[in-house]
Design an enzyme around this catalytic site. Structure first.
Site, PDB file in Angstrom:
ATOM      1  N   LYS A  47      45.654 -70.796 -29.988  1.00 43.26           N
ATOM      2  CA  LYS A  47      43.942 -70.667 -30.589  1.00 43.26           C
ATOM      3  C   LYS A  47      43.712 -69.504 -29.314  1.00 43.26           C
ATOM      4  O   LYS A  47      43.025 -69.035 -29.282  1.00 43.26           O
ATOM      5  CB  LYS A  47      43.436 -71.676 -30.823  1.00 43.26           C
ATOM      6  N   GLU A 103      49.155 -63.028 -25.145  1.00 44.54           N
ATOM      7  CA  GLU A 103      48.675 -64.355 -25.183  1.00 44.54           C
ATOM      8  C   GLU A 103      47.329 -64.229 -23.926  1.00 44.54           C
ATOM      9  O   GLU A 103      47.043 -63.184 -23.471  1.00 44.54           O
ATOM     10  CB  GLU A 103      49.632 -64.660 -24.292  1.00 44.54           C
ATOM     11  N   ASP A 107      51.661 -69.573 -18.458  1.00 42.88           N
ATOM     12  CA  ASP A 107      52.841 -70.612 -16.765  1.00 42.88           C
ATOM     13  C   ASP A 107      53.598 -70.371 -17.152  1.00 42.88           C
ATOM     14  O   ASP A 107      54.440 -69.727 -15.941  1.00 42.88           O
ATOM     15  CB  ASP A 107      51.928 -71.782 -17.126  1.00 42.88           C
ATOM     16  N   LYS A 135      49.848 -67.021 -14.093  1.00 43.34           N
ATOM     17  CA  LYS A 135      50.032 -67.918 -12.788  1.00 43.34           C
ATOM     18  C   LYS A 135      50.935 -67.616 -12.093  1.00 43.34           C
ATOM     19  O   LYS A 135      52.210 -67.154 -13.029  1.00 43.34           O
ATOM     20  CB  LYS A 135      49.465 -69.233 -13.331  1.00 43.34           C
ATOM     21  N   PHE A 156      43.694 -74.675 -12.273  1.00 41.72           N
ATOM     22  CA  PHE A 156      43.429 -74.954 -13.587  1.00 41.72           C
ATOM     23  C   PHE A 156      41.775 -74.531 -14.121  1.00 41.72           C
ATOM     24  O   PHE A 156      40.820 -74.618 -13.556  1.00 41.72           O
ATOM     25  CB  PHE A 156      43.958 -76.529 -14.226  1.00 41.72           C
ATOM     26  N   ARG A 169      37.030 -72.974 -24.533  1.00 39.25           N
ATOM     27  CA  ARG A 169      37.273 -71.650 -24.964  1.00 39.25           C
ATOM     28  C   ARG A 169      36.131 -70.407 -24.893  1.00 39.25           C
ATOM     29  O   ARG A 169      36.846 -68.941 -25.042  1.00 39.25           O
ATOM     30  CB  ARG A 169      38.009 -71.463 -26.165  1.00 39.25           C
TER      31      ARG A 169
HETATM   32  P1  IMP Z   1      53.603 -72.181 -20.342  1.00 40.90           P
HETATM   33  O1  IMP Z   1      54.005 -70.543 -20.371  1.00 40.90           O
HETATM   34  O2  IMP Z   1      54.889 -72.131 -21.716  1.00 40.90           O
HETATM   35  O3  IMP Z   1      54.223 -73.043 -19.701  1.00 40.90           O
HETATM   36  O4  IMP Z   1      52.449 -72.368 -21.418  1.00 40.90           O
HETATM   37  C1  IMP Z   1      51.459 -71.530 -20.923  1.00 40.90           C
HETATM   38  C2  IMP Z   1      50.041 -72.377 -21.842  1.00 40.90           C
HETATM   39  O5  IMP Z   1      49.677 -73.505 -21.437  1.00 40.90           O
HETATM   40  C3  IMP Z   1      48.917 -71.805 -22.168  1.00 40.90           C
HETATM   41  O6  IMP Z   1      49.357 -70.889 -23.667  1.00 40.90           O
HETATM   42  C4  IMP Z   1      47.873 -72.411 -22.180  1.00 40.90           C
HETATM   43  O7  IMP Z   1      47.409 -73.529 -23.231  1.00 40.90           O
HETATM   44  C5  IMP Z   1      48.465 -73.535 -21.453  1.00 40.90           C
HETATM   45  N1  IMP Z   1      48.117 -73.392 -19.657  1.00 40.90           N
HETATM   46  C6  IMP Z   1      48.685 -73.207 -18.425  1.00 40.90           C
HETATM   47  N2  IMP Z   1      47.768 -73.408 -17.374  1.00 40.90           N
HETATM   48  C7  IMP Z   1      46.759 -73.361 -18.365  1.00 40.90           C
HETATM   49  C8  IMP Z   1      44.700 -73.549 -17.592  1.00 40.90           C
HETATM   50  O8  IMP Z   1      45.207 -73.226 -16.117  1.00 40.90           O
HETATM   51  N3  IMP Z   1      44.352 -73.788 -18.306  1.00 40.90           N
HETATM   52  C9  IMP Z   1      43.970 -73.493 -19.401  1.00 40.90           C
HETATM   53  N4  IMP Z   1      45.412 -73.668 -19.721  1.00 40.90           N
HETATM   54  C10 IMP Z   1      46.247 -73.373 -19.986  1.00 40.90           C
HETATM   55 MG    MG Z   2      48.056 -71.524 -25.276  1.00 44.32          MG
END
Ligand code: IMP
Ligand code: MG
Length: 183
Positions: A47, A103, A107, A135, A156, A169
């Site tokens: 979302k 997106e 992360d 990040k 975070f 959100r």
């Molecule tokens: P990744 O890149 O697969 O590790 O996951 C990314 C997802 O993790 C994003 O779409 C967010 O839903 C969640 N996420 C990562 N860091 C944060 C943060 O600092 N706050 C809120 N959601 C986060």
């Molecule tokens: Mg997400």
């Protein structure tokens, strides 16, 4: 009159709504140039990407279509495993299409790596990635966004689509969630 004010839960501001909108305008100019002669399919990942897609497509001055996917990564919740389950699939046939995944935040990048490969295997002509936020850990992943809003610190954050337990959100800006909210 203050009632259950969200700002009580936040520490410092990371990126303001004004900064995000200005950056999305710049990225829209790049996308218009890069997709000349094509009608990209803007794929929002539900979302979190709802706000970014909404602002970004309205900054675009070329034709673009929108579609949505919802995915969840298997694993214990806090650590992304890279194994992804499709909760809601696209309505659009991506064969031969130029897909631009949008997106809120990258992360580890594991989910996006999977999604990118999944779309290519379905016959998309091209798959690119736009993310509002990135990040530091994303630097080691093999997912390099083609269009990046802002690099942010490894804290975070919430807002502009990013949630903590489905809340925050709707915050217009991106801010650090005060640690007392989750520890
Ligand atoms: P990744 O890149 O697969 O590790 O996951 C990314 C997802 O993790 C994003 O779409 C967010 O839903 C969640 N996420 C990562 N860091 C944060 C943060 O600092 N706050 C809120 N959601 C986060
Ligand atoms: Mg997400």
């Amino acid at each position: 009159m203050r009632y259950n004010d969200i700002s009580d839960d936040l520490d410092e501001l990371v990126v303001s709504e004004e900064q995000i909108l200005a950056r999305l305008e710049e990225l829209a100019r790049e996308v218009e140039r890069d997709y000349e002669g094509s009608t990209p399919l803007i794929l929002g990942v539900l979302k979190g990407a709802v706000m970014v897609v909404s602002d970004f497509v309205r900054a675009l001055r070329i034709h673009a279509e929108m579609d949505w996917m919802a995915v969840s990564s298997y694993g214990n919740g806090t650590v992304s495993s890279g194994v992804v389950k499709i909760l809601k699939d696209l309505d659009t046939d991506v064969t031969g299409r130029d897909v631009l995944i949008v997106e809120d935040i990258i992360d580890s990048g594991l989910t996006l790596a999977w999604l990118r490969d999944n779309l290519m295997s379905r016959g998309a002509r091209s798959v690119k990635i736009l993310t509002a936020l990135r990040k530091p850990d994303a630097v080691v992943s093999d997912v390099v966004p083609d269009y990046l809003g802002f690099d942010i610190p490894n804290k975070f954050i919430v807002g502009y689509g990013c949630d903590y337990a489905e809340k925050y959100r709707n915050l217009r800006d991106v801010a650090v969630l005060a640690p007392h909210m989750y520890s």
